[in-house]
Design a protein around this motif. Sequence first.
Motif, mmCIF file in Angstrom:
data_model
loop_
_atom_site.group_PDB
_atom_site.id
_atom_site.type_symbol
_atom_site.label_atom_id
_atom_site.label_comp_id
_atom_site.label_asym_id
_atom_site.label_seq_id
_atom_site.Cartn_x
_atom_site.Cartn_y
_atom_site.Cartn_z
ATOM 1 N N GLY A 1 14.404 17.537 3.908
ATOM 2 C CA GLY A 1 13.130 17.651 4.607
ATOM 3 C C GLY A 1 12.877 19.042 5.166
ATOM 4 N N ARG B 1 17.987 13.777 -4.275
ATOM 5 C CA ARG B 1 18.320 14.671 -3.167
ATOM 6 C C ARG B 1 17.145 14.935 -2.220
ATOM 7 N N ALA C 1 15.338 13.195 -0.157
ATOM 8 C CA ALA C 1 15.359 12.607 1.189
ATOM 9 C C ALA C 1 16.177 13.433 2.171
ATOM 10 N N SER C 2 17.167 14.156 1.671
ATOM 11 C CA SER C 2 18.045 14.938 2.554
ATOM 12 C C SER C 2 17.578 16.377 2.741
ATOM 13 N N ASP D 1 12.445 13.529 -8.370
ATOM 14 C CA ASP D 1 13.657 13.407 -7.546
ATOM 15 C C ASP D 1 14.854 13.034 -8.419
#
Length: 365
Positions: A182, A177, A179-180, A173
């Motif tokens: 999915g 980025r 987490a945004s 990661d």
Amino acid sequence: MKDHLMRIASQFALEGAIRSIDPLGGGFINDTFIIRTEGEAPDYILQRKNKNIFPDVPAMMENIRKVSEHIARRVAAEGGDPAREAMTVVPTRDGALCHCDEQGEFWAVCVFIADTVAYDKADSEALAEKGGEGIGRFQALLSDFSEPLAETIKGFHNIRHRFEQWDEALKRDAAGRVASLGEEIGWIESRREETMAFWRLVEEGTIPTRVTHNDTKISNILFDRAGRVLCVIDLDTVMNSTSLNDFGDAIRSYCNTGAEDDPELDRVELSLPMFRAYTRGYLSQRARQLVQAEIDHLAFSARYITYEQVLRFLMDYIDGDTYYKTTSPDHNLVRTRAQYKLLQSMERQYDAMCAVVRELAEEYK
């Protein structure tokens, strides 16, 4: 720069005196120049090969030599003109296939094929059919090629390798980025097994390994003034893989009604008429040589390659845009979404694509 280019060119076994050396085209990977000569001598293409993309340039040039010479022999045996229908690699004066300069840059030369026509884009069904014919003929001329080829780019179109890179990118990661993303990550994961199932058929030999070009855009095909396919060029990525990779990548580029990075997703669809045209040209040259497993997966290969490109654009976005050149902070995400829209269009039209393949394969067998 001109003096440097003259010094480089003088290392090669050229015919005739050099009249000029000028930039040619705007390639993204190699720096390309045209060498104009005096009198009746041929002109030449001089390229600085990108050693960051191709870490073993001598091995790559050996691939190009082997493949070009084989094509030339086949063309000559069929009564064609190998000087115009095959690339000709020009060695250095000491017999090497490339020259390494004082900065450690690698240079190579081939004969320039004069009086030809090239296109940046296939903008008609007739041209798409000719493009399919060009790549099909290239593969057909190499159908009896049996020499070993080096892997010039590790894991190219190998989805097992790409998934290893993908899993590592998610863990890293690097740009914060994940987490945004999915929904976009879900696009990749929901299709992981079906693409691996296809690749396992390649690994086990059900889908055979052949010689592939691996960069099948129409600008890599030269035509004569009458519109006849002459020669496939830019052989840097020639390797052993499945023929389906060349077909699938061509469909991804030829048949998209929008741009690869189109921000207006409503413009992005697979054009079934363009698909039919390219497939007709391709199978006119290859239908008798492909095994049934290749015919059965020809349409799927377009989905496979497009999916791989969705994965690679999204992976680069997750990594902080370290591989592809970008023009905005979200450029790779725009590319991801545009290619995903194209993939969805292929999935919706998949039954029709398979029907086209079956019809044309039967016609040309």
